[in-house]
Enzyme design. Structure first.
Site, short mmCIF file in Angstrom:
data_model
loop_
_atom_site.label_atom_id
_atom_site.label_comp_id
_atom_site.label_asym_id
_atom_site.label_seq_id
_atom_site.Cartn_x
_atom_site.Cartn_y
_atom_site.Cartn_z
N HIS A 16 -6.68 4.70 0.42
CA HIS A 16 -6.46 3.41 -0.23
C HIS A 16 -7.68 2.52 -0.05
CE1 HIS A 16 -5.89 1.66 3.68
NE2 HIS A 16 -4.96 2.56 3.95
N LEU A 250 -2.97 -5.88 5.57
CA LEU A 250 -2.71 -4.72 4.73
C LEU A 250 -2.18 -3.61 5.62
CD1 LEU A 250 -3.43 -4.19 1.72
CD2 LEU A 250 -5.44 -3.01 2.53
N ALA A 251 -0.95 -3.22 5.35
CA ALA A 251 -0.37 -2.17 6.18
C ALA A 251 -1.26 -0.94 6.05
CB ALA A 251 1.04 -1.84 5.73
N LYS A 252 -1.49 -0.28 7.16
CA LYS A 252 -2.47 0.80 7.18
C LYS A 252 -2.13 1.86 6.13
CE LYS A 252 -5.11 3.59 10.39
NZ LYS A 252 -4.99 4.39 11.58
N ARG A 253 -0.87 2.15 6.01
CA ARG A 253 -0.54 3.26 5.12
C ARG A 253 0.37 2.89 3.96
NH1 ARG A 253 -1.34 4.76 10.18
NH2 ARG A 253 -2.95 6.32 10.45
#
Ligand code: GLU
Length: 475
Positions: A16, A250-253
């Site tokens: 991402h 931003l959530a890592k995944r």
């Protein structure tokens, strides 16, 4: 000394924007200095690996144009480049560290503090160091008895702090007391993240570690390992936090736009690279639209800032639009064609080049074409036909349209310039000009008075369809 960097993704999900930025900065920095860029797959967390994860990463990097000099599919003299294939190396480094007194077996149960992904803040307890104090007789006896054990690193207790020098965040000190004797090798023989990374960075001759600031908290442990293993520390450069459009971390995944989505949404790879390069870095002259070559020429770590940066979808679209605007018509046609929704727009065909030329200023991404094709190719043809007849019902308009149709039919070449000239000539013959000429004609052709140049519209429609629409108005 030649620069050697690495991008070290884990195949635990899609690439991402956040991790593409890490890849991009490493690649740009390395290319700017003629160094070696390495791709290393950190696939030791078997439970979290996803099927096809590595393949997707390689494809995404290829698509972005981020080529690697050593790594999967390329090889090199510092491999293997998948952590899962480096177990023997790790084992011998663990033994070496134990033998040199830098690590010791620990027979206590493993705790939460030792799992990868548990941040320093989440650690509620530190290991007491109990097994560090075992006398060698007891230790040996338990080893000989085959008692299960992990291996812990002996954090040097004679230094009060671990000082690191970061190219972006400056000098930072971490109190040694806050670092417990962390596990480097689990009871099942698998090494932990911090240990594997350091063994690999040493083994692969990495000179610069460029990664997200989320890894800053791992850095003191890693530098202690570099020191204990007698290796030079690499230069560290941590990139600032990327926040989501909502200003939240931003959530890592999760919740982040993946490269695959960006590709499917029709962003050109050069625009993605350009946009992520602006997440924490700025051009010396504050230029914002930059080609890969310009980015390589101007990238330097001293222009990376510390402030959080926020994803801005509008800015991303704007950057993309500028990249599209710079494409040649030929290139744009090739790139847009696969995105056309053929079920909705069946009649787009031979004149694709003219169609794209007519609509190109409206596009920010390749898929945007589907938002604009309706202008030239109405999806509701019955309604469009009725409208044409209504416009043609006016006797003055009939005269104009007839003159235009006659001139158009006489044309030998159906091209933008000849079409424009033919319309003006027809206007002279019919005694109309300006809005009186152009407005009814545009309404007949595209259902609106305003819009693209008439020569462009007619070139896009082609002779048959152009004449058909005018005839329909006259019928
Ligand atoms: N595998 C780690 C990650 O995906 C990168 C480790 C590093 O860059 O040191 O976050």
């Amino acid at each position: 000394m030649s620069v050697r960097t690495r991008f070290a993704p884990s195949p635990t999900g899609l690439l991402h924007l956040g991790n593409v930025r890490a890849a991009a900065f490493n690649w740009l920095f390395t290319r700017s200095l003629g160094g070696v860029f390495i791709l290393r797959i950190e696939d030791t967390d078997v439970e979290r690996n996803v099927e096809g994860g590595e393949k997707a990463i390689l494809e995404d990097l290829h698509w972005l144009g981020l080529d690697w000099d050593e790594g999967p599919g390329v090889s090199g003299s510092h491999g293997p480049y998948r952590q899962s294939e480096r177990s023997a190396l790790y084992a011998s480094e663990v033994t070496r560290l134990v033998d040199s007194g830098g690590a010791y077996p620990c027979f206590c149960p493993e705790g939460a503090a030792d799992r990868e992904g548990v941040s320093a803040e989440e650690v509620t307890h530190q290991y007491s160091g109990f097994c560090r104090g075992l006398d060698s007789a007891e230790r040996n006896a338990r080893l000989v008895a085959g008692e299960p054990h992990a291996i812990r690193f002996s954090v040097p207790r004679d230094q009060s702090e671990v000082a690191i020098q970061d190219e972006v965040f400056g000098s930072i000190s971490f109190p040694t007391n806050d670092i417990d004797d962390f596990i480097i090798c689990r009871t099942d023989g698998r090494v932990t993240y911090n240990f594997g990374v350091v063994v690999d960075d040493i083994g692969m001759g990495i000179t610069h570690v460029i990664r997200g600031v989320g890894h800053l908290s791992n850095t003191p442990k890693q530098v202690l390992l570099f020191d204990a293993m007698g290796a030079d520390r690499p230069v560290f450069a941590h990139l600032p936090t990327v926040l989501g459009p909502d200003g939240r971390k931003l959530a890592k995944r999760e919740g982040a736009t993946s490269v695959q989505e960006m590709k499917a949404q029709g962003y050109p790879p050069g625009a993605v690279l350009n946009y992520v390069s602006l997440l924490g870095w700025s051009h010396p002259e504050e230029k914002e639209i930059l080609s890969n070559e310009e980015l390589v020429a101007s990238m330097s770590l001293d222009r990376v800032g510390r402030s959080d940066c926020q994803l801005d979808p509008d800015k991303f679209r704007w950057v993309s639009a500028q990249h599209l605007a710079q494409e040649s018509l030929e290139g744009l046609v090739d790139h847009v064609a696969p995105f056309i929704d053929r079920d909705r727009f069946r009649s787009v065909g031979e004149n694709l080049s003219a169609v794209i030329d007519t609509l190109r200023t409206r596009l920010s991404t390749y898929t945007d074409i589907n938002d604009h094709l309706g202008l030239l190719f109405p999806e509701d043809e019955v309604h469009a036909g009725a409208l044409r007849k209504k416009v043609g019902a006016d006797p003055e308009v009939t005269t104009t349209l007839t003159a235009v149709r006659d001139r158009l039919q006489a044309l030998e070449r159906w091209e933008e310039e000849t079409l424009g000239a033919a319309i003006r000539e027809a206007g002279i013959l019919a005694g109309v000009k300006g809005a009186d000429l152009f407005h009814p004609l545009r309404r007949v052709l595209i259902g609106s008075e305003k819009g693209p140049d008439l020569g462009k519209i007619l070139a896009s429609l082609g002779m048959e369809e152009g004449i058909r629409r005018i005839d329909q108005a006259l019928s």
